[in-house]
Design an enzyme around this catalytic site. Structure first.
Site, PDB file in Angstrom:
ATOM      1  N   TYR B 120     -31.405  16.554   4.279  1.00 14.87           N
ATOM      2  CA  TYR B 120     -32.038  16.278   5.564  1.00 14.87           C
ATOM      3  C   TYR B 120     -30.991  16.345   6.670  1.00 14.87           C
ATOM      4  CZ  TYR B 120     -35.079  14.575   9.125  1.00 14.87           C
ATOM      5  OH  TYR B 120     -35.829  14.512  10.270  1.00 14.87           O
ATOM      6  N   GLN B 184     -42.265  13.395   6.973  1.00 19.85           N
ATOM      7  CA  GLN B 184     -43.020  14.480   6.332  1.00 19.85           C
ATOM      8  C   GLN B 184     -42.089  15.443   5.590  1.00 19.85           C
ATOM      9  OE1 GLN B 184     -42.920  13.720   9.559  1.00 19.85           O
ATOM     10  NE2 GLN B 184     -42.858  15.511  10.893  1.00 19.85           N
ATOM     11  N   GLN B 252     -14.187   5.097  16.317  1.00 19.23           N
ATOM     12  CA  GLN B 252     -15.284   4.518  15.542  1.00 19.23           C
ATOM     13  C   GLN B 252     -16.325   3.899  16.470  1.00 19.23           C
ATOM     14  OE1 GLN B 252     -15.485   4.997  12.376  1.00 19.23           O
ATOM     15  NE2 GLN B 252     -17.493   4.043  12.328  1.00 19.23           N
ATOM     16  N   HIS B 255     -19.345   5.763  18.060  1.00 20.89           N
ATOM     17  CA  HIS B 255     -20.479   6.251  17.250  1.00 20.89           C
ATOM     18  C   HIS B 255     -21.800   5.607  17.671  1.00 20.89           C
ATOM     19  CE1 HIS B 255     -19.294   9.209  14.345  1.00 20.89           C
ATOM     20  NE2 HIS B 255     -18.214   8.529  14.011  1.00 20.89           N
ATOM     21  N   GLU B 320     -15.723   0.906   5.386  1.00 16.86           N
ATOM     22  CA  GLU B 320     -16.016   2.320   5.158  1.00 16.86           C
ATOM     23  C   GLU B 320     -14.721   3.138   5.316  1.00 16.86           C
ATOM     24  OE1 GLU B 320     -18.469   3.890   8.233  1.00 16.86           O
ATOM     25  OE2 GLU B 320     -19.006   5.694   7.103  1.00 16.86           O
ATOM     26  N   HIS B 321     -14.025   2.942   6.446  1.00 14.17           N
ATOM     27  CA  HIS B 321     -12.738   3.604   6.698  1.00 14.17           C
ATOM     28  C   HIS B 321     -11.653   2.541   6.789  1.00 14.17           C
ATOM     29  CE1 HIS B 321     -15.891   5.950   8.882  1.00 14.17           C
ATOM     30  NE2 HIS B 321     -15.300   6.990   8.345  1.00 14.17           N
ATOM     31  N   ASP B 354     -12.764  12.814   9.047  1.00 10.56           N
ATOM     32  CA  ASP B 354     -14.155  13.040   9.474  1.00 10.56           C
ATOM     33  C   ASP B 354     -14.484  14.524   9.501  1.00 10.56           C
ATOM     34  OD1 ASP B 354     -14.548  10.366   9.861  1.00 10.56           O
ATOM     35  OD2 ASP B 354     -14.283  10.424  12.039  1.00 10.56           O
TER      36      ASP B 354
END
Lengths: 429, 429
Positions: B120, B184, B252, B255, B320-321, B354
């Site tokens: 996606y 969908q 960061q 974002h 995460e980082h 990244d």
């Protein structure tokens, strides 16, 4: 057993998501455990298990006492099975790696065990020592330092925790055992209480309340897949022994009424012979009623024009267990795309893998072998990426990184590179 | 930025599960797609995206046309990034193995790619070419033959699909692209329509409707983890450059407002200097408002007595980082238990990872690095166990297997072994 062409068969079993009422009840139980901790666990033990639980943790003395209650033959077989499971899972261990680049940069992956894993073990007659081994040993091999078992303090018809379960836990390297079951046990493992520190992952089978609770806490902790109904597919040609095939189908069918046992064969003679053998062998089984219903509702003998067509049918079904009882089973191995465990040849009856050989018996059910794997050491490890960029590499790549960042409209990303390029005395890349 | 002792800080951000109304809407959309297939997809495109979609699949000619619309510098950087990502992920590939035992038995694991994976990609300004690379390339390296991208046919302010996204998909090895977005699109990937065959797994970020739809179809197909709010932790000592640290924190923070940027340091001087630098650099950022709110609500400078104490704080946060900007960063690597990606030294700014270096930027967020890993090749493969038991092994182990099965009350399991022991002319084990 009904005999139908493979093209006309599909296996549909709905996954149990529980009623709205069950979901609501599970949510309440979890909220109470988060709020009241150990007191909630003791309250639920009284309410659901009808016992007063004083010490939640099982003591070393209780475990030692359990050893005296199990017979020696069982214990020897259990220990040998555990050694086999351990050996097979040790082969799955992977090392961290770091790769030194010519520009001085280092890139890699660090592999680490999870710190604390919770293992749910159902109570009473649904308690299987073999499942304790299969769930705990991969975690132990991964290097998980804290493997915590939870199990109901008592269940209908059974006083206390089955000594076979306590012994299996000890043999498998479980480090703590708590007498708590149901959704409340899952809540305790996910969020922690005064006596039970929170875990990072929860594995193991349970009833609908346990399954719903695992779904609910997923995200706060990791969980294993929710086990669905179980199945076996036997792919066999005319060389197969009909009595072996029938016995293997029935060993799956006796698990529960939702289990599915399917033979796929190009041999009409084998199809007929297995149908007869299933009827004959069924008669003598203690769990006859369960097996009979499973065979009636979800069992089938599927006829195919060739083994190649049979393999296609196998891949569509994506069975949990696949037995290949044909003349040269290894020649088909590369074409089997979807199967949890593949048993090759006449001596590899499913129970060999369920109990003893070494591979895990926790397998993807209900068609999920399309995308899932047997429980393994990776399920108890996590990876971290490592990036050590050299000055040379940064100066070489900086402008490209800035170009990509600016195309995505992330200016601060570009500036984190730019400020270094400028200070390091070279902004020309 | 506020400066507080690490012991007084905890990061709490609630995960978004959607309102009851949103959940109900998603369920309806999924049901309609299951019922009406392509017709439902066209209806929703009209309703939500305000466009008529004729051909759902993007043609090769459209992809070629997209190449003419992107600039050469971007394309060159994208291709180089893709090559780096490919190289890093190729190191993760694992081989199937089979182990021949002395008794003639063979045990092993077969590794196979998934057959069909759906990716996606959000529309409009949330469409990141770098994310297309990061999600598609590990699947390609795993050997997935069908990598299917879905993305909205149009979104507010953007006509059609961003050519940068089409080019990134092509560079990353995506094999089919469909113009369909929202819940969908997830439904189409999970259950299939006339034009879009069902996939085995769905990955990639999306809005709340996409996230809820992924949760809903999980089980019918596999999904990746639901991405939560993002974070960086910088562990730095007095040798770190305050301007670098501030720039990385802001990369960061830009974002989104829920992002968290945290410095942990034993140096009061660095703490003060970074706080000043963040203020100074913030002023010039185009996404200043977002970054400012993120820093205010979820940003912090945490003071610790020592780097050892800092590492403990890192492991509690499980970021995460993680950037390690200290004198000898490698000496701390073995003590870092929980972090998605670890950036070592002054030149390893987060945007290096990244966009470019090779490791994946899809990382476990919101503390899930305790039990989850960066997106990797394993996520696109599945394993099957292989068991080939020899006659010798079965005759040797049969009685032990029967003992274990009978202790669990599973008589049909025991008989599947027993019938072979009897026929093979040796029931004494």
């Amino acid at each position: 057993m009904r005999i139908v062409p493979a093209s006309e068969f599909s296996l549909k079993r709905e996954v149990e998501y529980g009623s709205a009422e069950q979901n609501e009840r599970v949510k309440q139980i979890i909220d109470e455990v988060r709020r009241d901790g150990d007191a909630a666990l003791r309250r639920f033990a009284q309410q659901f298990d009808r016992v007063s639980v004083d010490a939640l943790r099982v003591t070393r003395a209780e475990i030692e006492a359990a050893y005296a209650k199990v017979d020696e033959g069982f214990l020897a077989a259990l220990r040998e099975a555990a050694a086999n499971v351990r050996r097979f899972h040790e082969k799955q261990l992977r090392s961290s790696w770091m790769d030194l680049q010519a520009d001085g940069s280092i890139l890699g992956q660090v592999m680490r065990p999870l710190r604390r894993v919770g293992l749910y073990v159902p109570g009473g007659k649904a308690a299987y020592p073999s499942s304790v081994l299969m769930n705990a040993i991969p975690a132990q091999v991964a290097g998980v330092p804290e493997i915590v078992m939870v199990t109901p303090p008592a269940t209908a018809g059974v006083e206390g925790i089955d000594p076979h379960i306590l012994v299996a836990a000890d043999v498998a390297g479980v480090s703590e055992i708590y007498r708590v079951g149901g959704a409340q046990a899952v809540a305790a493992l996910a969020y922690g209480t005064e006596s039970i520190p929170a875990a990072d992952k929860i594995v193991g089978p349970g009833n609908i309340y346990v399954a719903l609770a695992k779904r609910y806490v997923f995200g706060a902790v990791d969980i294993d897949s929710i086990a669905g109904p179980s199945e076996i597919v036997v792919l066999a040609d005319e060389t197969a022994d009909a009595a072996y095939v029938a016995a293997d189908l029935l060993s799956q069918a006796e698990h529960d009424e939702m289990a599915s046992a399917i033979l796929i064969t190009p041999s009409p003679e084998l199809a007929e012979a297995v149908a007869r053998e299933v009827d004959r062998q069924l008669g003598a089984l203690p769990r006859r009623e369960i097996a009979e219903q499973s065979i009636r509702d979800y069992g089938a003998i599927l006829t195919v024009a060739s083994l190649d067509e049979g393999i296609d049918a196998v891949n569509r079904l994506a069975p949990e267990h696949l037995e290949v009882l044909v003349r040269e089973p290894f020649q088909y191995l590369s074409r089997i795309e979807n199967a949890g465990a593949i048993f090759l040849g006449p001596y590899s009856s499913e129970p060999v893998g369920d109990y003893f050989a070494g591979p895990n018996h926790v397998l993807p059910t209900n068609g999920t072998a399309r995308f899932s794997s047997p429980l393994n050491v990776d399920h108890f490890m996590k990876k971290s990426s490592v990036i050590y960029y050299s000055k040379e590499a940064l100066l070489r790549d900086g402008h490209k990184i800035m170009s990509l960042a600016r195309h995505e409209g992330l200016e601060a990303h570009a500036r984190a590179i730019e400020i270094r390029m400028e200070k390091e005395g070279n902004s020309n890349g």
